[in-house]
Design an enzyme around this catalytic site. Structure first.
Site, short mmCIF file in Angstrom:
data_model
loop_
_atom_site.label_atom_id
_atom_site.label_comp_id
_atom_site.label_asym_id
_atom_site.label_seq_id
_atom_site.Cartn_x
_atom_site.Cartn_y
_atom_site.Cartn_z
N LEU A 128 21.70 34.40 27.51
CA LEU A 128 23.11 34.62 26.78
C LEU A 128 24.03 35.08 27.69
CD1 LEU A 128 21.77 36.40 23.63
CD2 LEU A 128 22.16 34.09 23.83
N ASP A 129 25.30 34.65 27.50
CA ASP A 129 26.43 35.06 28.35
C ASP A 129 26.43 36.68 28.34
OD1 ASP A 129 27.02 32.30 29.02
OD2 ASP A 129 28.40 32.24 27.31
N LYS A 130 27.11 37.25 29.47
CA LYS A 130 27.49 38.61 29.55
C LYS A 130 28.04 38.95 28.36
CE LYS A 130 29.79 41.86 32.50
NZ LYS A 130 30.34 41.99 33.73
N THR A 145 28.11 37.81 25.15
CA THR A 145 27.39 37.51 24.02
C THR A 145 26.26 38.46 23.49
OG1 THR A 145 28.08 35.15 24.58
CG2 THR A 145 26.31 35.53 22.81
#
Length: 272
Positions: free
Chosen positions: A74-76, A78
């Site tokens: 998951l993106d930072k 998110t």
């Protein structure tokens, strides 16, 4: 929260940390661990964020007292449900499931404008240039598909851009492929960028939410994850609503009743 750990098989978690808040663990057995990743933390080290010193893998390894294997990312900014493996065999099987698109992922997002009731975004995406990954130019376009459903809308009586009022939607998005920033880029592609997205969003709306609505994060949360247990093949489903700033905003917009209901859990697993 509803998930397949309702049979009481979740292991006790020994917390080994200093000033860090423990990573929320939703389920753990000898093969996998499922967490609710907080927003604002990288999953693993990245040369792009050299200054960062806290990572999910490092914190969770210290928290559980054993090695963990990353499966997806998951993106930072998110938050939400992630699965990690606790052994190489489980990692290999879960990686196969993700590679063969057997895993279902659902995300909640707050976007600019009133979206259609539902839709399919079928728009190929290129990998961004990444000198650290040996990719100095954008990669070739690869198929990318995301379906979405509008859950709720609101209109604020404030002029942020060129209109006397500003409209927003709460959507449930399901990516059917796994391209980098796929949901963020797809929502921008249909002119409904996600609020709080510094790279693909709209700065004026992001700043308004941060200043006037006390919400400065990316409003994207992985609320549901479904996959097969790597040891016995039983279907697992994990569900976790947003918390913190995201949850407070949903309450402020009177959107809590619009959230998806937790799904019925599958039958209890037999843990050997």
């Amino acid at each position: 929260m509803t998930n397949s750990s309702s049979n009481g098989s979740e292991a006790d978690v020994k917390v080994i940390h200093s000033d860090d808040v423990p990573i929320p663990v939703l389920f753990r057995d000898e093969h996998i661990v499922v967490i609710d990743k907080p927003a604002g933390i990288l999953v693993h080290r990245s040369p792009i964020d050299r200054h960062e010193t806290r990572f999910v893998l490092q914190l969770l390894r210290d928290q559980l007292g054993q090695q963990v294997f990353p499966i997806h990312r998951l993106d930072k900014p998110t938050s939400g449900v992630m699965v990690l493996a606790l052994c190489k065999d489980a990692a290999a099987d879960l990686n196969r499931q993700f590679r063969e698109q057997q895993v279902q992922k659902h995300y909640l997002a707050v976007v600019r404008g009133h979206t259609p009731a539902s839709g399919l975004i079928d728009h190929a995406l290129r990998a961004d240039p990444d000198s650290y990954a040996g990719r100095p130019e954008a990669g070739p376009p690869k198929e990318a598909r995301t379906t979405f459903t509008r859950l709720a809308t609101t209109t604020l009586p404030v002029e942020i851009e060129t209109y006397p009022s500003s409209r927003y939607s709460l959507v449930l998005a399901e990516p059917h492929t796994g391209r980098t920033h796929q949901i963020r880029r797809h929502m921008k592609h249909i002119s409904h960028p996600i609020i709080g997205d510094a790279k693909h969003g709209r700065g004026r709306h992001n700043r308004y939410f941060a200043k006037h609505l006390a919400c400065s994060r990316l409003l994207l949360h992985a609320n549901q994850l479904e996959f097969l247990h790597p040891a016995d093949g039983q279907a697992l489903r994990f569900f976790q609503p947003p918390s913190g700033e995201f949850a407070a905003l949903l309450q402020q917009f009177d959107w809590l009743n619009a959230l998806p209901a937790p799904p019925d859990p599958p039958p209890p697993r037999k843990v050997t």
